[in-house]
Design an enzyme around this catalytic site. Sequence first.
Site, PDB file in Angstrom:
ATOM      1  N   ASP A 195      31.781  40.578  51.149  1.00  0.00           N
ATOM      2  CA  ASP A 195      31.789  40.420  49.460  1.00  0.00           C
ATOM      3  C   ASP A 195      30.327  40.215  48.972  1.00  0.00           C
ATOM      4  O   ASP A 195      29.506  39.688  49.226  1.00  0.00           O
ATOM      5  CB  ASP A 195      32.583  39.051  49.060  1.00  0.00           C
ATOM      6  CG  ASP A 195      32.820  39.056  47.696  1.00  0.00           C
ATOM      7  OD1 ASP A 195      32.366  39.691  46.807  1.00  0.00           O
ATOM      8  OD2 ASP A 195      33.398  38.051  47.336  1.00  0.00           O
ATOM      9  N   ASN A 213      39.246  41.660  42.832  1.00  0.00           N
ATOM     10  CA  ASN A 213      39.504  42.833  42.485  1.00  0.00           C
ATOM     11  C   ASN A 213      38.658  43.546  41.540  1.00  0.00           C
ATOM     12  O   ASN A 213      38.941  44.395  40.487  1.00  0.00           O
ATOM     13  CB  ASN A 213      41.077  43.219  41.948  1.00  0.00           C
ATOM     14  CG  ASN A 213      41.405  44.749  41.739  1.00  0.00           C
ATOM     15  OD1 ASN A 213      42.152  44.919  40.544  1.00  0.00           O
ATOM     16  ND2 ASN A 213      41.090  45.448  42.615  1.00  0.00           N
ATOM     17  N   CYS A 245      35.044  44.320  42.777  1.00  0.00           N
ATOM     18  CA  CYS A 245      34.059  44.741  43.655  1.00  0.00           C
ATOM     19  C   CYS A 245      34.198  45.601  44.673  1.00  0.00           C
ATOM     20  O   CYS A 245      34.506  46.907  44.707  1.00  0.00           O
ATOM     21  CB  CYS A 245      33.248  43.579  44.340  1.00  0.00           C
ATOM     22  SG  CYS A 245      32.199  42.588  43.240  1.00  0.00           S
ATOM     23  N   ARG A 246      34.962  45.069  45.926  1.00  0.00           N
ATOM     24  CA  ARG A 246      35.483  45.946  47.218  1.00  0.00           C
ATOM     25  C   ARG A 246      36.745  46.671  46.856  1.00  0.00           C
ATOM     26  O   ARG A 246      36.540  47.821  47.140  1.00  0.00           O
ATOM     27  CB  ARG A 246      35.540  44.979  48.372  1.00  0.00           C
ATOM     28  CG  ARG A 246      34.278  44.060  48.508  1.00  0.00           C
ATOM     29  CD  ARG A 246      34.431  43.292  49.546  1.00  0.00           C
ATOM     30  NE  ARG A 246      35.122  41.886  49.224  1.00  0.00           N
ATOM     31  CZ  ARG A 246      35.510  41.031  49.854  1.00  0.00           C
ATOM     32  NH1 ARG A 246      35.507  40.898  51.103  1.00  0.00           N
ATOM     33  NH2 ARG A 246      36.340  39.981  49.283  1.00  0.00           N
ATOM     34  N   SER A 247      37.590  46.091  46.398  1.00  0.00           N
ATOM     35  CA  SER A 247      39.007  46.951  46.438  1.00  0.00           C
ATOM     36  C   SER A 247      38.561  47.848  45.421  1.00  0.00           C
ATOM     37  O   SER A 247      39.197  49.063  45.800  1.00  0.00           O
ATOM     38  CB  SER A 247      40.167  45.971  46.323  1.00  0.00           C
ATOM     39  OG  SER A 247      40.056  45.262  45.093  1.00  0.00           O
ATOM     40  N   CYS A 276      41.168  42.701  47.497  1.00  0.00           N
ATOM     41  CA  CYS A 276      40.133  41.747  47.722  1.00  0.00           C
ATOM     42  C   CYS A 276      40.125  40.475  47.096  1.00  0.00           C
ATOM     43  O   CYS A 276      41.542  40.421  46.688  1.00  0.00           O
ATOM     44  CB  CYS A 276      38.694  42.441  47.403  1.00  0.00           C
ATOM     45  SG  CYS A 276      38.229  42.814  45.683  1.00  0.00           S
TER      46      CYS A 276
END
Length: 155
Positions: free
Chosen positions: A122, A10, A12-14, A7
């Site tokens: 995001d 690095n 939140c999402r990943s 993401c």
Amino acid sequence: MRILFVCMGNICRSPTAEGILRAKLDAAGLAEAVELDSAGTGDWHVGKAPDARAIQAAAGRGYDLGALRGRQVTAGDFQRFDLILAMDQDNLAWLEQLRPDQGAVPELFLARQGLAVDEVPDPYYGGAAGFERVLDLLESACDGLVAEVAARHGR
């Protein structure tokens, strides 16, 4: 098999995807079959823990992100990983630009396996509901990845 989630920062999402898939692979008895990591296209959060809201939301569903630390994608990742999963079109485009012209090149995909949306949004600038939505989407995508890993290993 080696999988990298990517993401922007690095945090939140990943890392959420990494934590979810790690737990799901462990529950399926497939943890040893896959090497996992996550990274960001930007360098703002290198060495930092995931966003506190991501950690809290993930913990509410039994996923531990506490040991994860941010890092930036490197050209070497294209040699190290078999599959690189971007969370959105912007990060996918950035990865395409970084991709080496020669050598072992992993598959690049959006993290869409089993998703009903084009991207994982995001949640950084939103509230708790955005982090819950990310968890919903990534749990679904990771279920598909676990099934793929299981099939590759005859399970």
